[in-house]
Design a protein around this motif. Structure first.
Motif, PDB file in Angstrom:
ATOM      1  N   TRP A  36       1.144  -1.242  -0.005  1.00 58.24           N
ATOM      2  CA  TRP A  36      -0.064   0.073  -0.116  1.00 58.24           C
ATOM      3  C   TRP A  36       0.724   1.045  -0.015  1.00 58.24           C
ATOM      4  O   TRP A  36       1.884   1.386   0.686  1.00 58.24           O
ATOM      5  N   LEU A  37       0.492   2.232  -0.886  1.00 58.70           N
ATOM      6  CA  LEU A  37       1.471   3.339  -1.272  1.00 58.70           C
ATOM      7  C   LEU A  37       0.670   4.678  -0.979  1.00 58.70           C
ATOM      8  O   LEU A  37      -0.306   4.675  -1.665  1.00 58.70           O
ATOM      9  N   ARG A  38       1.245   5.840  -0.354  1.00 53.31           N
ATOM     10  CA  ARG A  38       0.758   6.986  -0.545  1.00 53.31           C
ATOM     11  C   ARG A  38       1.763   7.943  -0.924  1.00 53.31           C
ATOM     12  O   ARG A  38       2.808   8.058   0.002  1.00 53.31           O
ATOM     13  N   TRP A  45       4.386   7.241   2.204  1.00 52.15           N
ATOM     14  CA  TRP A  45       3.945   6.652   3.229  1.00 52.15           C
ATOM     15  C   TRP A  45       3.667   5.085   2.642  1.00 52.15           C
ATOM     16  O   TRP A  45       3.096   5.048   1.580  1.00 52.15           O
ATOM     17  N   GLU A  46       4.170   4.097   3.466  1.00 49.44           N
ATOM     18  CA  GLU A  46       3.996   2.772   2.794  1.00 49.44           C
ATOM     19  C   GLU A  46       3.395   1.798   3.979  1.00 49.44           C
ATOM     20  O   GLU A  46       4.018   2.117   5.035  1.00 49.44           O
ATOM     21  N   TRP A 151      -3.988   4.781   1.544  1.00 45.66           N
ATOM     22  CA  TRP A 151      -3.059   4.208   0.730  1.00 45.66           C
ATOM     23  C   TRP A 151      -3.813   3.726  -0.360  1.00 45.66           C
ATOM     24  O   TRP A 151      -4.971   3.142  -0.062  1.00 45.66           O
TER      25      TRP A 151
END
Length: 158
Positions: A36-38, A45-46, A151
């Motif tokens: 999951w990534l932002r 942010w992971e 995310w």
């Protein structure tokens, strides 16, 4: 007519959250699995969660922001001493804390530990290809504090 009613009732029952507790199966949280990534400019942010195996989900969280040291947390979701699924948080530089599963449903997991300072409640919610985590609890004299992160799915679980 009766079959339709029973089928509708069954679908409704499957969509309602259920209480977590002793004996909850780790496989019911497999929807957390994945990368999951932002990304917001140069901030990243992971969250990474492995598929359930051996009765445990292993995860990690990392946030990287310019001018600040990275924030890292290791996560293990597994039965606690009482048999309840528990979110074991190991934030870098802090004491580990356990949060038993108190509520779950399709794409929903709520972990809570009222004896912990902050947070006392951690909620994960899956909506489509987005995963949202919310932490909340008392914040001293400031009252209640709440923070959320969302995310997007960046890849499958290892």
């Amino acid at each position: 007519m009766v079959r339709r009613f029973v089928a509708a009732l069954a679908l409704l029952a499957l969509s309602l959250p259920v209480q977590g507790g002793a004996g909850a199966d780790i496989e019911t949280l497999s929807w957390l699995s994945g990368q999951w990534l932002r990304v917001d400019g140069d901030k990243r942010w992971e969250e990474h969660y492995m598929r359930p195996a051996g009765g445990v989900i292993v995860g990690m969280s990392r946030s990287v922001r310019p001018g600040r040291p990275p924030s890292v947390e290791f996560i293990r979701i597994a039965p606690g001493a009482d048999g309840r699924l528990t979110y074991h948080a190991h934030p870098l530089g802090q004491a580990p804390a356990g949060f038993p599963l108190v509520e779950q449903g399709p794409g929903l997991a709520v972990f809570a530990n009222p004896a912990h300072d902050f947070p006392q409640r951690i909620t994960y919610r899956l909506m489509g290809d987005e995963l949202t985590a919310t932490i909340e609890g008392p914040d001293g004299d400031a009252g209640m504090r709440r923070a959320s992160w969302t995310w997007r799915r960046a890849g499958p679980a290892p």
